[in-house]
Design a protein around this motif. Structure first.
Motif, PDB file in Angstrom:
ATOM      1  N   PHE A 172       0.848  -1.104   0.074  1.00 20.64           N
ATOM      2  CA  PHE A 172      -0.001   0.143   0.011  1.00 20.64           C
ATOM      3  C   PHE A 172       0.903   1.446   0.056  1.00 20.64           C
ATOM      4  O   PHE A 172       1.860   1.394   0.768  1.00 20.64           O
ATOM      5  CB  PHE A 172      -0.782  -0.102   1.318  1.00 20.64           C
ATOM      6  N   ASN A 173       0.415   2.021  -0.692  1.00 18.79           N
ATOM      7  CA  ASN A 173       0.991   3.597  -0.644  1.00 18.79           C
ATOM      8  C   ASN A 173       0.251   4.611  -0.052  1.00 18.79           C
ATOM      9  O   ASN A 173      -0.826   4.621  -0.380  1.00 18.79           O
ATOM     10  CB  ASN A 173       1.346   4.233  -2.359  1.00 18.79           C
ATOM     11  N   PRO A 174       0.737   5.122   1.185  1.00 22.24           N
ATOM     12  CA  PRO A 174       0.127   6.108   1.960  1.00 22.24           C
ATOM     13  C   PRO A 174      -0.313   7.194   0.873  1.00 22.24           C
ATOM     14  O   PRO A 174      -1.607   7.889   1.366  1.00 22.24           O
ATOM     15  CB  PRO A 174       0.803   6.538   3.051  1.00 22.24           C
ATOM     16  N   ASN A 175       0.125   7.352  -0.207  1.00 19.31           N
ATOM     17  CA  ASN A 175      -0.383   8.375  -0.894  1.00 19.31           C
ATOM     18  C   ASN A 175      -0.929   8.241  -2.222  1.00 19.31           C
ATOM     19  O   ASN A 175      -0.949   8.497  -3.295  1.00 19.31           O
ATOM     20  CB  ASN A 175       0.960   9.327  -1.671  1.00 19.31           C
ATOM     21  N   HIS A 176      -1.572   6.917  -1.995  1.00 26.72           N
ATOM     22  CA  HIS A 176      -2.460   6.565  -2.949  1.00 26.72           C
ATOM     23  C   HIS A 176      -3.447   7.434  -3.329  1.00 26.72           C
ATOM     24  O   HIS A 176      -4.280   8.020  -2.926  1.00 26.72           O
ATOM     25  CB  HIS A 176      -3.295   5.274  -2.670  1.00 26.72           C
ATOM     26  N   PRO A 177      -3.707   7.424  -4.951  1.00 32.93           N
ATOM     27  CA  PRO A 177      -4.462   8.452  -5.428  1.00 32.93           C
ATOM     28  C   PRO A 177      -5.885   8.420  -5.107  1.00 32.93           C
ATOM     29  O   PRO A 177      -6.613   9.234  -4.991  1.00 32.93           O
ATOM     30  CB  PRO A 177      -4.274   8.514  -7.050  1.00 32.93           C
ATOM     31  N   ASP A 178      -6.537   7.062  -4.958  1.00 38.43           N
ATOM     32  CA  ASP A 178      -7.789   7.008  -4.709  1.00 38.43           C
ATOM     33  C   ASP A 178      -8.174   7.525  -3.290  1.00 38.43           C
ATOM     34  O   ASP A 178      -9.159   7.935  -2.897  1.00 38.43           O
ATOM     35  CB  ASP A 178      -8.083   5.470  -4.541  1.00 38.43           C
ATOM     36  N   LEU A 179      -7.251   7.505  -2.197  1.00 34.69           N
ATOM     37  CA  LEU A 179      -7.241   8.064  -1.011  1.00 34.69           C
ATOM     38  C   LEU A 179      -7.638   9.663  -1.240  1.00 34.69           C
ATOM     39  O   LEU A 179      -8.382  10.078  -0.564  1.00 34.69           O
ATOM     40  CB  LEU A 179      -6.097   7.722  -0.089  1.00 34.69           C
ATOM     41  N   ALA A 180      -6.754  10.165  -1.807  1.00 33.90           N
ATOM     42  CA  ALA A 180      -6.690  11.576  -1.986  1.00 33.90           C
ATOM     43  C   ALA A 180      -7.980  12.181  -2.605  1.00 33.90           C
ATOM     44  O   ALA A 180      -8.608  13.019  -2.385  1.00 33.90           O
ATOM     45  CB  ALA A 180      -5.529  11.915  -2.727  1.00 33.90           C
ATOM     46  N   ALA A 181      -8.412  11.179  -3.548  1.00 35.89           N
ATOM     47  CA  ALA A 181      -9.593  11.569  -4.274  1.00 35.89           C
ATOM     48  C   ALA A 181     -11.014  11.563  -3.319  1.00 35.89           C
ATOM     49  O   ALA A 181     -11.838  12.365  -3.635  1.00 35.89           O
ATOM     50  CB  ALA A 181      -9.844  10.569  -5.324  1.00 35.89           C
ATOM     51  N   TYR A 182     -10.919  10.426  -2.386  1.00 42.47           N
ATOM     52  CA  TYR A 182     -12.037  10.398  -1.719  1.00 42.47           C
ATOM     53  C   TYR A 182     -11.977  11.562  -0.641  1.00 42.47           C
ATOM     54  O   TYR A 182     -13.054  11.973  -0.426  1.00 42.47           O
ATOM     55  CB  TYR A 182     -11.801   9.035  -0.969  1.00 42.47           C
ATOM     56  N   LYS A 183     -10.881  11.978  -0.140  1.00 40.50           N
ATOM     57  CA  LYS A 183     -10.901  13.216   0.964  1.00 40.50           C
ATOM     58  C   LYS A 183     -11.561  14.400   0.419  1.00 40.50           C
ATOM     59  O   LYS A 183     -12.097  14.886   1.160  1.00 40.50           O
ATOM     60  CB  LYS A 183      -9.422  13.416   1.015  1.00 40.50           C
ATOM     61  N   PHE A 184     -11.229  14.461  -0.888  1.00 41.02           N
ATOM     62  CA  PHE A 184     -11.956  15.617  -1.602  1.00 41.02           C
ATOM     63  C   PHE A 184     -13.496  15.446  -1.741  1.00 41.02           C
ATOM     64  O   PHE A 184     -14.267  16.386  -1.286  1.00 41.02           O
ATOM     65  CB  PHE A 184     -11.174  15.969  -2.976  1.00 41.02           C
ATOM     66  N   LEU A 185     -13.779  14.477  -2.046  1.00 40.42           N
ATOM     67  CA  LEU A 185     -15.359  13.840  -2.180  1.00 40.42           C
ATOM     68  C   LEU A 185     -16.125  14.061  -0.741  1.00 40.42           C
ATOM     69  O   LEU A 185     -17.053  14.795  -0.771  1.00 40.42           O
ATOM     70  CB  LEU A 185     -15.482  12.660  -2.649  1.00 40.42           C
ATOM     71  N   TYR A 186     -15.275  13.617   0.201  1.00 35.80           N
ATOM     72  CA  TYR A 186     -15.658  13.561   1.515  1.00 35.80           C
ATOM     73  C   TYR A 186     -16.017  14.840   1.747  1.00 35.80           C
ATOM     74  O   TYR A 186     -17.057  15.354   2.824  1.00 35.80           O
ATOM     75  CB  TYR A 186     -14.979  12.708   2.428  1.00 35.80           C
TER      76      TYR A 186
END
Length: 376
Positions: free
Chosen positions: A113-127
């Protein structure tokens, strides 16, 4: 918040939406070096804000970012893990009368796992767009671990790269499972309570002709089913009780075309009975999908979202036919555990399906209005 939304509603979406023209233009401009990545992100941000507003305006209570930050529904997620590189295969994915672009994902080292995974960053914006509205649930869709495994063994070049790093399928599945579970837990920590895993592997394995071509006839359906189940469940264990995990099973959705045919019966004993998810989003929009009888294998208490409204064609379905089909499905799964949706998203890749944005929203309105007639 706990996600009761999906169990109270009986209408839903798969999640991808047609990209607006300005977003397509910005992505092309960034690729050509005419604008910066930061400039592209600004365009994405505004497009997602506009989309969420439209989703709410059309009565949706579960919203997504439309997958606007992705080129593909699956490969962008794969590229985000450590140990994976972006490559190009000898050919793209073969669909009915079309071939896709030839991007792929290949092992370059141990997967993690990459802590800077793009899906995680994308979700934070949506949230951040939805967190202050208790009536709205922000969903994150990710491709299934089984889909990741299937990509890493797609083609001889990928297989040879894989063998340089992994000695056994067991080790590969363990690393995939841990990487995915870490991504899911990171999404949860960021506020996500609804994760859907999109999975074409089951939709392909039902099709004898597809696998004869894909694997040159050298495959065992049962072995594939066991491998796919192990890959998915390796990620879907010991997760928070208030995290809803669902899966969408697809037979291919590219530019309004398809890749495979066949009913769910060959995979029902594995997928419906044993996969560690709470709900199944299933395609039932045409004859390629088979009948409802395999739904009898769905584990007691789990939900089924019936994809009866096609996202591939603009013509609207007859609401009375939809109502009749839901009633037929309720012979196998209780009505309270059924919902209605489109059979897939509207743009599994940035190319999108062959319909207009208005026709896309007309489909959503049909789903919502028909569900309200059935369950209210």
């Amino acid at each position: 918040m706990t996600n009761a939304t999906a169990t109270k509603l009986h209408y839903d979406i798969v999640g991808s939406f047609l990209r607006p023209d300005n977003l397509k233009q910005a992505r092309a401009a960034q690729k050509d070096g005419k604008i910066s990545l930061a400039d592209l992100h600004q365009v994405e941000d505004q497009a997602i804000k506009d989309l969420v507003a439209k989703e709410k305006a059309h009565g949706l209570k579960i919203v997504t970012d439309g997958e606007f930050r992705r080129s593909y529904w699956h490969l962008d997620t794969f590229w985000g893990f450590n140990g994976i590189k972006h490559t190009h295969a000898k050919q793209g994915y073969l669909f009915h009368d079309e071939e896709t672009r030839n991007d792929s994902a290949q092992v370059a080292g141990r997967i993690s796992f990459n802590p800077n995974h793009p899906d995680l960053a994308a979700y934070k914006f949506l949230y951040d767009l939805t967190k202050d509205d208790p009536k709205i649930t922000a969903r994150q869709s990710i491709p299934a671990p089984a889909q990741f495994y299937a990509e890493l063994v797609r083609g001889e070049e990928n297989v040879q790269a894989l063998k340089k790093v992994y000695d056994s399928t067991e080790d590969l599945i363990n690393d995939i499972g841990e990487a995915y579970r870490s991504l899911i837990l990171a999404l949860y920590a960021a506020g996500c309570r609804d994760v859907k895993i999109d999975d074409c592997t089951w939709g392909m394995v039902v099709d004898d002709k597809f696998w004869e071509t894909m694997a040159n006839g050298d495959y065992s359906r049962e072995k594939l089913e066991q491998t796919y189940l192990e890959a998915n469940n390796a990620a879907l264990h010991d997760l928070p009780d208030d995290l809803r995990i669902s899966t969408h099973v697809c037979r291919g959705n590219y530019h309004s075309t398809w890749a495979a045919s066949g009913g769910y019966d060959p995979v029902a004993d594995y997928l419906f009975a044993k996969e560690n998810v709470q709900a199944f989003y299933l395609e039932f929009d045409d004859d390629r999908s088979g009948d409802f009888a395999p739904l009898a294998k769905v584990a007691t208490g789990k939900d089924v979202v019936l994809g009866l409204v096609t996202s591939k064609r603009p013509e609207l379905e007859d609401p009375q036919v939809l109502i009749k089909r839901v009633k037929e499905a309720s012979q196998y799964v209780p009505l309270e555990h059924l919902s209605l949706s489109t059979q897939c998203g509207f743009a599994s890749t940035e190319e999108g399906n062959k319909l207009t944005e208005k026709q896309q929203w007309d489909k959503i309105e049909l789903v919502v209005a028909t569900a309200e007639k059935i369950w209210n």
